[in-house]
Design an enzyme around this catalytic site. Sequence first.
Site, short mmCIF file in Angstrom:
data_model
loop_
_atom_site.label_atom_id
_atom_site.label_comp_id
_atom_site.label_asym_id
_atom_site.label_seq_id
_atom_site.Cartn_x
_atom_site.Cartn_y
_atom_site.Cartn_z
N GLY A 11 9.00 -31.69 -22.43
CA GLY A 11 9.95 -32.27 -21.48
C GLY A 11 9.78 -33.77 -21.30
N TYR A 47 10.98 -26.36 -3.07
CA TYR A 47 10.88 -27.43 -4.07
C TYR A 47 11.22 -28.78 -3.43
CZ TYR A 47 12.00 -30.05 -8.38
OH TYR A 47 12.05 -30.97 -9.40
N GLY A 62 7.64 -35.57 -19.64
CA GLY A 62 6.29 -36.11 -19.78
C GLY A 62 5.95 -36.37 -21.24
N GLY A 88 0.85 -33.63 -17.15
CA GLY A 88 2.05 -32.82 -17.42
C GLY A 88 2.88 -33.51 -18.48
N GLY A 89 2.27 -33.69 -19.67
CA GLY A 89 2.96 -34.44 -20.73
C GLY A 89 3.07 -33.66 -22.02
N THR A 90 3.00 -32.32 -21.94
CA THR A 90 3.01 -31.54 -23.18
C THR A 90 4.41 -31.14 -23.63
OG1 THR A 90 2.53 -29.57 -21.87
CG2 THR A 90 0.66 -30.66 -22.92
N SER A 117 12.29 -35.78 -7.66
CA SER A 117 13.56 -35.15 -8.03
C SER A 117 14.60 -35.65 -7.03
CB SER A 117 13.44 -33.63 -7.90
OG SER A 117 14.71 -33.02 -7.89
N1 LIG Z 1 14.40 -31.03 -15.83
C1 LIG Z 1 15.03 -31.33 -14.74
O1 LIG Z 1 16.25 -31.17 -14.66
C2 LIG Z 1 14.29 -31.94 -13.57
C3 LIG Z 1 15.05 -32.50 -12.53
C4 LIG Z 1 14.41 -33.13 -11.47
C5 LIG Z 1 13.03 -33.21 -11.45
N2 LIG Z 1 12.30 -32.65 -12.44
C6 LIG Z 1 10.85 -32.82 -12.37
O2 LIG Z 1 10.45 -33.56 -13.50
C7 LIG Z 1 9.15 -33.17 -13.92
C8 LIG Z 1 9.17 -32.77 -15.37
O3 LIG Z 1 10.14 -31.75 -15.54
P1 LIG Z 1 10.51 -31.15 -16.98
O4 LIG Z 1 11.85 -30.55 -16.85
O5 LIG Z 1 10.22 -32.16 -18.03
O6 LIG Z 1 9.47 -29.96 -16.99
P2 LIG Z 1 8.73 -29.22 -18.16
O7 LIG Z 1 9.42 -29.36 -19.47
O8 LIG Z 1 8.44 -27.87 -17.62
O9 LIG Z 1 7.34 -30.05 -18.26
C9 LIG Z 1 6.43 -30.04 -17.21
C10 LIG Z 1 5.08 -30.51 -17.71
O10 LIG Z 1 4.12 -30.27 -16.66
C11 LIG Z 1 3.13 -29.37 -17.15
N3 LIG Z 1 2.64 -28.51 -16.09
C12 LIG Z 1 3.28 -27.52 -15.42
N4 LIG Z 1 2.44 -26.94 -14.55
C13 LIG Z 1 1.25 -27.57 -14.68
C14 LIG Z 1 -0.01 -27.43 -14.07
N5 LIG Z 1 -0.23 -26.52 -13.12
N6 LIG Z 1 -1.02 -28.25 -14.45
C15 LIG Z 1 -0.82 -29.18 -15.41
N7 LIG Z 1 0.35 -29.36 -16.03
C16 LIG Z 1 1.37 -28.56 -15.67
C17 LIG Z 1 3.81 -28.59 -18.25
O11 LIG Z 1 2.84 -28.03 -19.10
P3 LIG Z 1 2.71 -26.44 -19.34
O12 LIG Z 1 3.91 -25.77 -18.75
O13 LIG Z 1 2.65 -26.30 -20.79
O14 LIG Z 1 1.46 -26.06 -18.68
C18 LIG Z 1 4.60 -29.72 -18.91
O15 LIG Z 1 3.76 -30.52 -19.71
C19 LIG Z 1 8.72 -32.07 -12.96
O16 LIG Z 1 7.94 -32.64 -11.93
C20 LIG Z 1 10.04 -31.55 -12.40
O17 LIG Z 1 9.87 -31.00 -11.10
C21 LIG Z 1 12.90 -31.99 -13.49
#
Ligand SMILES: NC(=O)c1ccc[n+]([C@@H]2O[C@H](COP(=O)([O-])OP(=O)(O)OC[C@H]3O[C@@H](n4cnc5c(N)ncnc54)[C@H](OP(=O)(O)O)[C@@H]3O)[C@@H](O)[C@H]2O)c1
Length: 254
Positions: free
Chosen positions: A17, A150, A19, A13-15, A137
């Site tokens: 955000g 969640y 990651g 999940g590094g594409t 989270s």
């Molecule tokens: N942003 C926040 O405020 C926040 C707060 C607390 C925790 N988090 C956690 O932090 C992590 C990253 O969040 P983010 O906000 O950076 O999210 P994001 O921008 O949506 O990035 C998530 C990454 O995971 C990949 N992904 C999603 N579903 C997947 C699947 N089924 N298989 C493989 N890859 C998958 C996405 O790729 P594609 O979508 O392109 O497939 C993307 O590379 C998550 O675990 C989220 O729950 C986020």
Amino acid sequence: MTRYANKKAVVIGGTHGMGLAVAEALVDGGAELLVTGRNRRNVEAARAKLFSRAHVVRSDISDMTDIATLGAEVGQKLGQIDFLHINAGVSDLEPVERVTEESYDRAFNINTKGAFFTAQRLLPLIKDGGAIVFTSSIADESGTGGMSVYSGSKAALRAFAKVLAAELLPRRIRVNVVSPGFIDTPTMGVAGASAEERAAFMEIGDAVTPMKRHGTADEVARAVLFLAFDATFTTGARLTVDGGLGQDLSPIPA
Ligand SMILES: NC(=O)c1ccc[n+]([C@@H]2O[C@H](COP(=O)([O-])OP(=O)(O)OC[C@H]3O[C@@H](n4cnc5c(N)ncnc54)[C@H](OP(=O)(O)O)[C@@H]3O)[C@@H](O)[C@H]2O)c1
């Protein structure tokens, strides 16, 4: 830069955000890297951003066949790795009465089951003395409305990580969790959020966070890489990156 020269890492999940921020810091530091994502267009975009310095592959963390294939691919492309970052995660913001079996399964299949079996499959490829960091989270401990499924999925992930930390002590593999608060990413971690919903989410985050702002993906990446490479006496821990949100802070009364 040579900060991570000779290091090999996998970011699930590094594409985009957080990651992607971790992946960019690793390639900038000279690491050899394999990055995954599910959405093909985002995989292509990440490939362009990371140039030829990372293998960027499409792999769905919620698909057991993809996990098996990924294991073989990591072995073939990188061999033994120093660091595994399991970051993929999704959230549907919905009150209890709106939760469906489908939305429940989606969250647990990605955030919990997928993370668990990815770690299990890649474990033999992690060098003794290496590290794993899961992205949880602050919702793994909080009682925030709309986040029951969640929160449960991330709390289970946190529990898995602690047991993994215990079981991997003989191999000196450290296992830690980073728990972000409100972080500015393309989705803010919320599946299918519109631009308006994302902006509203950000506004709420800035208001409720004691530091009165949201965090950046780079701030989370620095915490992840600290746990991965610098925190050599830390395992089984949960590091929050939340501007104080999960810490029960109160300003001095006026
Ligand atoms: N942003 C926040 O405020 C926040 C707060 C607390 C925790 N988090 C956690 O932090 C992590 C990253 O969040 P983010 O906000 O950076 O999210 P994001 O921008 O949506 O990035 C998530 C990454 O995971 C990949 N992904 C999603 N579903 C997947 C699947 N089924 N298989 C493989 N890859 C998958 C996405 O790729 P594609 O979508 O392109 O497939 C993307 O590379 C998550 O675990 C989220 O729950 C986020």
